[in-house]
Write an enzyme that holds these catalytic residues in place. Structure first.
Site, short mmCIF file in Angstrom:
data_model
loop_
_atom_site.label_atom_id
_atom_site.label_comp_id
_atom_site.label_asym_id
_atom_site.label_seq_id
_atom_site.Cartn_x
_atom_site.Cartn_y
_atom_site.Cartn_z
CG ASP A 295 -1.78 -1.15 1.36
OD1 ASP A 295 -2.13 -1.72 0.32
OD2 ASP A 295 -2.12 -1.51 2.51
N1 URA Z 1 -1.29 -6.15 3.65
C1 URA Z 1 -1.73 -4.89 3.75
O1 URA Z 1 -2.73 -4.65 4.40
N2 URA Z 1 -1.05 -3.92 3.14
C2 URA Z 1 0.07 -4.12 2.45
O2 URA Z 1 0.66 -3.18 1.92
C3 URA Z 1 0.54 -5.44 2.34
C4 URA Z 1 -0.17 -6.44 2.94
#
Ligand code: URA
Length: 291
Positions: free
Chosen positions: A132
């Site tokens: 993310d």
């Molecule tokens: N899980 C998440 O919630 N975010 C990420 O960036 C990777 C795995």
């Protein structure tokens, strides 16, 4: 090489072709041809058997045949195959506020992971999986589509370890609930299309206070925002999230925002991890009687 020259060449097919029976040479000939965009693997096999392919001046008609794609001179129907691009593997310690994609949407100008990697071949690279915008940590970039697929496809189940700082005190019952699986909605093209339980997860508590907890979560799938959604579903909003490991790779030694190329041993270890994880997933399915 013309097709009507086939039978003559088949007869002239000499023992040099034996050299291509040795699997340690590298990759299957039809695979190298298919990767170069000649045709599907199946059609490439046919072309080999029909006598349309020479390697280092030797006609190769028997399969399996193994070649060194970087160094062998492969000629298909008179055309020399260009050597494939060198495979590149980069480990980036992704900072927060950075997009995991090659470029931002039109009209938006956020920093991307590729803006951080000043590599002469960065134009060929793509991220393996996604972190993310605000998640930090270990991100692999490569031009090796096959390994990227093995590392991200749930079938191969390569473990990814995340360290999360969450609001609230995570008690053992919540750890158990996470490990048993949490029902998350599934989305496709921006629409909810159902809900399903997450697969096996391992959780360990690193530090716990009355109003916050640091925990490590190991997942083998890669569902969208999986760790954040699992923890939020149990009432623990994530404040910080960092990926600290992927298969055998660790972040250690790479500062936030920095990157380095993997060495040959690390790439081999990654390949072995993907193969091993696939084997374990198959055994596990067999035990549970699932297909
Ligand atoms: N899980 C998440 O919630 N975010 C990420 O960036 C990777 C795995």
């Amino acid at each position: 090489m013309a097709r009507n020259g086939r039978s003559n060449r088949k007869q002239g097919h000499d023992q040099d072709a034996e050299a291509f029976r040795d699997a340690s040479r590298g990759e299957r000939l039809q695979r190298v041809m298919a990767d170069a965009g000649i045709a599907s693997r199946r059609d490439c096999e046919r072309m080999i058997e029909e006598g349309l392919v020479e390697v280092n001046g030797t006609l190769v008609t028997d399969l399996p045949a193994w070649v060194d794609a970087q160094n062998d001179r492969i000629v298909v129907d008179g055309r020399v195959l260009p050597p494939p691009a060198r495979a590149i593997y980069i480990l980036l310690n992704k900072p927060t506020r950075t997009l995991t994609s090659a470029r931002d949407e039109p009209g938006s100008d956020r920093r991307t992971v590729l803006d951080l990697v000043q590599h002469p071949n960065s134009g060929q690279l793509f991220p393996v999986g996604r972190l993310d915008y605000d998640t930090t940590g270990l991100l692999l970039l490569t031009n090796d589509g096959e390994l990227a697929n093995r590392l991200t496809h749930p079938r191969y189940g390569v473990p990814k370890v995340y360290r999360a700082l969450v609001k609230g005190r995570v008690e053992p019952e919540a750890v158990e609930a996470l490990e048993e699986g949490v029902k998350l909605t599934d989305r496709k093209d921006g629409r909810t299309v159902g809900a399903s339980r997450t697969g096996p997860v391992e959780v360990s508590i690193v530090h716990r206070e009355a109003d916050k907890t640091v925990l490590e979560v190991t997942i083998r799938e890669g569902r969208n925002r999986q760790v954040r959604r699992m923890l939020a579903a149990l009432g623990f909003p994530v404040r910080k999230l960092e990926r600290i490991a992927m298969g055998p790779l660790r972040l250690k030694g790479v500062a936030r925002g920095d990157w380095r190329e993997l060495n040959r041993g690390e790439v081999q270890a990654l390949r072995r991890a993907a193969a091993q994880a696939a084997k374990e997933t198959r055994t596990d399915r067999g035990r549970k009687g699932t297909p």
